[in-house]
Design a protein around this motif. Structure first.
Motif, PDB file in Angstrom:
ATOM      1  N   GLY A   1       0.976  -1.349  -0.114  1.00 52.82           N
ATOM      2  CA  GLY A   1      -0.009   0.059   0.025  1.00 52.82           C
ATOM      3  C   GLY A   1       0.929   1.271   0.036  1.00 52.82           C
ATOM      4  N   LEU A   2       1.840   1.211   0.632  1.00 52.64           N
ATOM      5  CA  LEU A   2       2.767   2.629   0.949  1.00 52.64           C
ATOM      6  C   LEU A   2       3.507   2.746  -0.704  1.00 52.64           C
ATOM      7  N   VAL A   3       3.882   1.696  -1.163  1.00 51.51           N
ATOM      8  CA  VAL A   3       4.597   1.828  -2.552  1.00 51.51           C
ATOM      9  C   VAL A   3       3.432   2.340  -3.459  1.00 51.51           C
ATOM     10  N   LEU A   4       2.175   1.890  -3.396  1.00 46.69           N
ATOM     11  CA  LEU A   4       1.148   2.481  -4.232  1.00 46.69           C
ATOM     12  C   LEU A   4       0.699   3.756  -4.001  1.00 46.69           C
ATOM     13  N   ILE A   5       0.960   4.405  -2.844  1.00 48.66           N
ATOM     14  CA  ILE A   5       0.307   5.623  -2.245  1.00 48.66           C
ATOM     15  C   ILE A   5       1.599   6.750  -2.840  1.00 48.66           C
ATOM     16  N   CYS A   6       2.987   6.026  -2.554  1.00 50.55           N
ATOM     17  CA  CYS A   6       4.152   6.996  -3.171  1.00 50.55           C
ATOM     18  C   CYS A   6       3.929   7.136  -4.665  1.00 50.55           C
ATOM     19  N   THR A   7       3.845   5.914  -5.267  1.00 50.12           N
ATOM     20  CA  THR A   7       3.783   6.003  -6.756  1.00 50.12           C
ATOM     21  C   THR A   7       2.808   7.184  -7.449  1.00 50.12           C
ATOM     22  N   ILE A   8       1.384   6.949  -6.691  1.00 48.43           N
ATOM     23  CA  ILE A   8       0.438   7.787  -7.377  1.00 48.43           C
ATOM     24  C   ILE A   8       0.921   9.219  -7.001  1.00 48.43           C
ATOM     25  N   PHE A   9       1.159   9.534  -5.729  1.00 47.56           N
ATOM     26  CA  PHE A   9       1.469  11.112  -5.509  1.00 47.56           C
ATOM     27  C   PHE A   9       2.607  11.568  -5.984  1.00 47.56           C
ATOM     28  N   GLN A  10       3.686  10.936  -6.100  1.00 45.12           N
ATOM     29  CA  GLN A  10       4.797  11.267  -6.934  1.00 45.12           C
ATOM     30  C   GLN A  10       4.482  11.468  -8.382  1.00 45.12           C
ATOM     31  N   THR A  11       3.566  10.807  -9.150  1.00 43.56           N
ATOM     32  CA  THR A  11       3.138  10.907 -10.288  1.00 43.56           C
ATOM     33  C   THR A  11       2.491  12.244 -10.487  1.00 43.56           C
ATOM     34  N   LEU A  12       1.466  12.580  -9.609  1.00 40.83           N
ATOM     35  CA  LEU A  12       0.676  13.811  -9.501  1.00 40.83           C
ATOM     36  C   LEU A  12       1.661  15.230  -9.138  1.00 40.83           C
ATOM     37  N   ASN A  13       2.476  14.790  -8.319  1.00 45.31           N
ATOM     38  CA  ASN A  13       3.336  16.001  -7.899  1.00 45.31           C
ATOM     39  C   ASN A  13       4.958  15.532  -7.520  1.00 45.31           C
ATOM     40  N   PRO A  14       5.656  15.836  -8.455  1.00 47.73           N
ATOM     41  CA  PRO A  14       7.075  15.610  -8.240  1.00 47.73           C
ATOM     42  C   PRO A  14       7.711  15.825  -6.945  1.00 47.73           C
ATOM     43  N   VAL A  15       7.090  16.848  -6.367  1.00 47.81           N
ATOM     44  CA  VAL A  15       7.650  17.411  -5.005  1.00 47.81           C
ATOM     45  C   VAL A  15       7.547  16.349  -4.043  1.00 47.81           C
ATOM     46  N   PHE A  16       6.545  15.425  -4.136  1.00 46.05           N
ATOM     47  CA  PHE A  16       6.115  14.635  -2.801  1.00 46.05           C
ATOM     48  C   PHE A  16       7.350  13.784  -2.370  1.00 46.05           C
ATOM     49  N   LEU A  17       8.175  13.167  -3.191  1.00 44.92           N
ATOM     50  CA  LEU A  17       9.349  12.530  -2.663  1.00 44.92           C
ATOM     51  C   LEU A  17      10.850  13.171  -2.733  1.00 44.92           C
ATOM     52  N   SER A  18      10.451  14.676  -2.548  1.00 44.28           N
ATOM     53  CA  SER A  18      11.678  15.472  -2.543  1.00 44.28           C
ATOM     54  C   SER A  18      12.181  15.255  -1.366  1.00 44.28           C
ATOM     55  N   PRO A  19      13.751  15.394  -1.105  1.00 46.35           N
ATOM     56  CA  PRO A  19      14.071  15.251   0.275  1.00 46.35           C
ATOM     57  C   PRO A  19      13.477  16.394   1.542  1.00 46.35           C
ATOM     58  N   ASN A  20      13.147  17.285   1.198  1.00 47.24           N
ATOM     59  CA  ASN A  20      12.683  18.439   1.906  1.00 47.24           C
ATOM     60  C   ASN A  20      11.105  18.161   2.447  1.00 47.24           C
ATOM     61  N   ASN A  21      10.381  17.592   1.432  1.00 47.85           N
ATOM     62  CA  ASN A  21       9.135  17.271   1.804  1.00 47.85           C
ATOM     63  C   ASN A  21       9.070  15.829   2.885  1.00 47.85           C
ATOM     64  N   LEU A  22      10.062  14.912   2.518  1.00 50.36           N
ATOM     65  CA  LEU A  22      10.304  13.634   3.381  1.00 50.36           C
ATOM     66  C   LEU A  22      10.896  14.145   4.569  1.00 50.36           C
ATOM     67  N   VAL A  23      11.487  15.030   4.794  1.00 47.58           N
ATOM     68  CA  VAL A  23      12.121  15.308   6.362  1.00 47.58           C
ATOM     69  C   VAL A  23      11.001  16.091   6.999  1.00 47.58           C
ATOM     70  N   ASN A  24       9.999  16.710   6.471  1.00 50.17           N
ATOM     71  CA  ASN A  24       8.798  17.281   7.033  1.00 50.17           C
ATOM     72  C   ASN A  24       8.025  16.025   7.309  1.00 50.17           C
ATOM     73  N   LEU A  25       7.675  15.266   6.604  1.00 54.87           N
ATOM     74  CA  LEU A  25       6.934  14.083   6.859  1.00 54.87           C
ATOM     75  C   LEU A  25       7.533  13.140   8.134  1.00 54.87           C
ATOM     76  N   LEU A  26       8.704  13.189   8.227  1.00 60.27           N
ATOM     77  CA  LEU A  26       9.205  12.367   9.322  1.00 60.27           C
ATOM     78  C   LEU A  26       9.020  13.066  10.515  1.00 60.27           C
ATOM     79  N   PHE A  27       9.138  14.505  10.551  1.00 59.72           N
ATOM     80  CA  PHE A  27       8.812  15.155  11.768  1.00 59.72           C
ATOM     81  C   PHE A  27       7.310  15.057  11.987  1.00 59.72           C
TER      82      PHE A  27
END
Length: 416
Positions: A49-75
């Motif tokens: 499920g996580l792989v599917l979520i990341c694939t869908i959102f990255q396709t819709l917005n390339p910023v999703f898997l950017s390092p800065n967004n992932l750091v905010n997500l971890l916070f």
């Protein structure tokens, strides 16, 4: 004549004609497929499920898997994730705690009042807030053990009572701002690991897994049982280390790995060790599987319930303190809204069974990453928060359905 009679050197668990001999890489793959078919899914559904979520959102917005967004997500994962870790404890024994959101909000309010308004040292204010959580959990356990009050009712009462207490102690202003230049607020908003620290810690899981796996293999060989080869253990350790090093390198392209997320992961690892490798953890699983059988086996069921509820409420208070540090404020909104929903949903989505007796600390980690990924992806797409509630609800429903079907399959295959 059995296999052992024909081959005296055969390992004990390979000598039974009723068991299939799974050896080598092909045998490991076949064994994994057999476990999946029998309902022992582990973390497979949530990873897919996580792989599917990341694939869908990255396709819709390339910023999703950017390092800065992932750091905010971890916070953002860390605060509710620690609360969810406590939910795993009570679900493991077949109970529930609906007041974790209110307990976290009360803890943040106590921090603001004791530290900012009354001038207590911040460390003492933190200890006091966590102590309130611990006592709350003990009271829930007392109501269950002595009076037989269902945890659903007692914790629902606690949800309302602690919410009212939170509003009362915050007063008419409704919020207390924490000092922006304090180490606690820095910890919740800014502090990340130095480059060399994060890369050093990325090696630890692989080395620890290799060490524990080798010790387990030695004990099995000493008992005449089959065990994993040293080559297989080394391959797993190297693969895990490479993945974590690559993730760490990628996050360091932005700010780096947050210390708050490292605290969360450290608690997950410690809790997983306690659940899987200690007598207390085995007792938790036994009580959740069958309370009466656990009692007849000599397990102190009341003590196990007390430890589960006390841990849950203490971790809820800890999550509330970190949430206050993250927002630099203690307000009437802390712990309300979807905190309860997300904490419980994360544990269930991550793989902890609502029926008790099955789950792991990693459920909280995987589940909260799924939920925060959905929230982050929808925010980047500038979509309404109503969609987040609907999607999270659907994911939770799917997780419970999968758990129910897997439980039926385990029963039919004799693995329940």
């Amino acid at each position: 004549m059995t296999v052992s009679d024909r081959n005296p050197g055969a390992l004990l668990d390979r000598g039974d004609e009723r068991l299939k001999d799974r050896s080598g890489a092909k045998g490991a793959i076949q064994g994994f497929l057999d476990r999946v078919r029998s309902g022992d899914l582990g973390s497979l559904p949530v990873v897919v499920g996580l792989v599917l979520i990341c694939t869908i959102f990255q396709t819709l917005n390339p910023v999703f898997l950017s390092p800065n967004n992932l750091v905010n997500l971890l916070f953002d994962c860390s605060t509710v994730g620690i609360i969810s870790l406590g939910i795993v404890c009570v679900l493991m024994v077949g109970e529930i705690d609906l007041s974790v959101g209110s307990v976290s909000g009360l803890a943040s309010a106590l921090l603001g009042v004791l530290w900012v308004q009354w001038g207590w040292p911040v460390a003492l204010a933190i200890v006091a807030a966590m102590a309130v959580g611990f006592v709350t959990g003990c009271v829930y356990a007392l109501l269950l053990n002595r009076l037989g009050m269902p945890s659903f009712v007692s914790t629902l009462s606690g949800l309302l009572a602690f919410l009212g207490l939170q509003l009362y102690i915050l007063g008419p202003t409704g919020s207390i701002n924490l000092p922006y230049d304090s180490p606690m607020v820095d910890f919740g908003q800014l502090l990340v690991m130095p480059y060399w620290v994060s890369h050093t810690l990325a090696v630890v899981p692989g080395v620890l897994g290799l060490f524990l796996g080798y010790r387990k293999a030695q004990r099995r060989r000493a008992a005449g049982l089959s065990s994993r080869s040293l080559g297989g253990l080394l391959l797993q350790a190297v693969a895990m280390t490479l993945v974590l090093e690559l993730v760490t390198y990628y996050l360091n392209q932005s700010r780096g790995v947050p210390w708050m997320f490292a605290l969360f992961v450290g608690l997950v690892v410690a809790m997983n060790y306690a659940l899987k490798r200690t007598q207390w953890g085995r007792s938790m699983t036994a009580v959740g599987g069958n309370r009466e059988a656990a009692r007849r086996a000599g397990i102190n069921v009341r003590l196990i319930y007390t430890s589960a509820f006390a841990l849950c409420a203490t971790l809820a208070a800890t999550g509330g303190l970190l949430s206050a540090a993250r927002l630099a404020t203690a307000s009437q909104q802390a712990g309300t809204g979807d905190v309860n929903l997300n904490a419980i949903a994360a544990a269930v989505i991550g793989g902890t069974s609502l029926f008790g007796g099955r789950g792991s600390a990693y459920s909280a980690l995987l589940g909260i990453i799924v939920i925060q990924s959905i929230a982050s992806g929808l925010t980047l797409l500038d979509l309404s928060s109503s969609l987040r509630y609907m999607i999270t609800g659907c994911v939770l429903a799917i997780a419970v359905i999968v758990d129910s079907l897997a439980r039926r399959s385990r029963v039919s295959h004799g693995r329940a």
